[in-house]
Scaffold this motif. Structure first.
Motif, mmCIF file in Angstrom:
data_model
loop_
_atom_site.group_PDB
_atom_site.id
_atom_site.type_symbol
_atom_site.label_atom_id
_atom_site.label_comp_id
_atom_site.label_asym_id
_atom_site.label_seq_id
_atom_site.Cartn_x
_atom_site.Cartn_y
_atom_site.Cartn_z
ATOM 1 N N UNK A 101 41.270 42.172 27.727
ATOM 2 C CA UNK A 101 40.304 41.856 28.776
ATOM 3 C C UNK A 101 39.657 43.147 29.272
ATOM 4 N N UNK A 102 40.451 44.182 29.483
ATOM 5 C CA UNK A 102 39.918 45.466 29.949
ATOM 6 C C UNK A 102 38.902 46.044 28.974
ATOM 7 N N UNK A 103 39.121 45.849 27.684
ATOM 8 C CA UNK A 103 38.170 46.382 26.695
ATOM 9 C C UNK A 103 36.792 45.748 26.871
ATOM 10 N N UNK A 104 36.756 44.491 27.255
ATOM 11 C CA UNK A 104 35.475 43.815 27.515
ATOM 12 C C UNK A 104 34.885 44.268 28.850
ATOM 13 N N UNK A 105 35.718 44.363 29.865
ATOM 14 C CA UNK A 105 35.264 44.756 31.207
ATOM 15 C C UNK A 105 34.682 46.162 31.180
ATOM 16 N N UNK A 106 35.370 47.079 30.501
ATOM 17 C CA UNK A 106 34.947 48.483 30.498
ATOM 18 C C UNK A 106 33.612 48.716 29.785
ATOM 19 N N UNK A 107 33.156 47.733 29.049
ATOM 20 C CA UNK A 107 31.841 47.851 28.410
ATOM 21 C C UNK A 107 30.716 47.808 29.444
ATOM 22 N N UNK A 108 31.003 47.253 30.639
ATOM 23 C CA UNK A 108 29.952 47.117 31.666
ATOM 24 C C UNK A 108 30.354 47.669 33.036
ATOM 25 N N UNK A 109 31.637 47.701 33.337
ATOM 26 C CA UNK A 109 32.108 48.086 34.672
ATOM 27 C C UNK A 109 32.271 49.594 34.796
ATOM 28 N N UNK A 110 32.324 50.085 36.044
ATOM 29 C CA UNK A 110 32.589 51.507 36.292
ATOM 30 C C UNK A 110 34.032 51.849 35.964
ATOM 31 N N UNK A 111 34.940 50.936 36.340
ATOM 32 C CA UNK A 111 36.373 51.184 36.152
ATOM 33 C C UNK A 111 37.110 49.864 36.287
ATOM 34 N N UNK A 112 38.328 49.810 35.759
ATOM 35 C CA UNK A 112 39.160 48.619 35.949
ATOM 36 C C UNK A 112 40.630 49.001 35.899
ATOM 37 N N UNK A 113 41.443 48.171 36.517
ATOM 38 C CA UNK A 113 42.896 48.337 36.480
ATOM 39 C C UNK A 113 43.541 46.971 36.301
ATOM 40 N N UNK A 114 44.766 46.978 35.861
ATOM 41 C CA UNK A 114 45.571 45.768 35.805
ATOM 42 C C UNK A 114 46.317 45.712 37.128
ATOM 43 N N UNK A 115 45.939 44.769 37.988
ATOM 44 C CA UNK A 115 46.581 44.639 39.290
ATOM 45 C C UNK A 115 45.622 44.128 40.344
ATOM 46 N N UNK A 116 45.965 44.413 41.590
ATOM 47 C CA UNK A 116 45.205 43.931 42.741
ATOM 48 C C UNK A 116 44.124 44.939 43.150
ATOM 49 N N UNK A 117 43.329 44.570 44.143
ATOM 50 C CA UNK A 117 42.332 45.487 44.698
ATOM 51 C C UNK A 117 43.047 46.707 45.280
ATOM 52 N N UNK A 118 44.207 46.485 45.882
ATOM 53 C CA UNK A 118 45.009 47.603 46.407
ATOM 54 C C UNK A 118 45.380 48.558 45.270
ATOM 55 N N UNK A 119 45.818 48.007 44.154
ATOM 56 C CA UNK A 119 46.159 48.834 42.985
ATOM 57 C C UNK A 119 44.929 49.585 42.475
ATOM 58 N N UNK A 120 43.789 48.936 42.525
ATOM 59 C CA UNK A 120 42.541 49.565 42.107
ATOM 60 C C UNK A 120 42.224 50.757 43.006
ATOM 61 N N UNK A 121 42.313 50.552 44.324
ATOM 62 C CA UNK A 121 42.058 51.651 45.257
ATOM 63 C C UNK A 121 43.054 52.791 45.063
ATOM 64 N N UNK A 122 44.305 52.454 44.821
ATOM 65 C CA UNK A 122 45.325 53.483 44.561
ATOM 66 C C UNK A 122 44.936 54.311 43.335
#
Length: 188
Positions: A101-122
């Motif tokens: 899923x991340x491989x597809x997301x990273x084609x368009x998004x600035x960044x991604x993580x596996x987890x919550x918004x809190x994990x993303x901010x971390x």
């Protein structure tokens, strides 16, 4: 009322006439450094992507169908976004699921993580703080600013302390008018 000069005030009474002394910002004139984590906040649209939408009945991963749904999905909705990839169900998934899923997301998004918004901010803060040259705080008193308009994860304050402590002479938390002492380098 005592008409003598009171050093705690910014005015002086002479008879019944009040004169105003210039207000001096002692914090601005000191060597005190303010470390504001809000300055390192990565701006961008934060969104959660729930992969259970592509699982059979929200729980079962059927690889062929899963891959096809990812291929057919309109990923442009995540363009320039910061994405937290999660699964809202208790599905047991292989590790590659989130990677795919991340491989597809990273084609368009600035960044991604596996987890919550809190994990993303971390993750975003950890990445940003890792790029800072903290040696500019060498032997200086530092306040890690406490108040913020942004949602800064509490753990990041400890990370900032960890990065600053090898350099700073002292570290406080809060605001200059009411800082809490956290660390002071011992005199050798």
């Amino acid at each position: 009322m005592d008409k003598r000069h009171d050093e705690r005030r910014s005015n002086v009474r002479i008879g019944d006439v009040v004169t105003m002394d210039e207000i001096v910002n002692k914090v601005a004139e000191s060597s005190l450094e303010i470390f504001d984590l809000e300055d390192y906040y990565v701006s961008g649209n934060r969104v959660t992507l729930d992969i259970s939408q592509w699982l059979f009945e929200g729980f079962v991963l059927k690889e062929k169908e899963f891959r096809q749904q990812l291929k057919d999905f309109d990923w442009s909705i995540y363009k320039n976004s910061l994405v937290a990839i999660t699964c809202s169900t208790d599905a047991i998934l292989p590790a590659w699921t989130f990677m795919l899923v991340a491989s597809h997301v990273l084609a368009v998004a600035k960044n991604c993580v596996h987890g919550s918004i809190h994990d993303l901010d971390m993750a975003l803060y950890q990445q940003t703080l890792a790029e800072i040259d903290f040696s500019v705080y060498q032997d200086k008193p530092v306040i890690i600013k406490g108040c913020s308009d942004k949602d800064i994860p509490q753990e990041i304050y400890s990370l900032a302390l960890q990065k600053l402590q090898p350099f700073a002479r002292s570290i406080m938390y809060g605001e200059a008018c009411s800082a809490v002492p956290i660390f002071k380098k011992s005199k050798k």
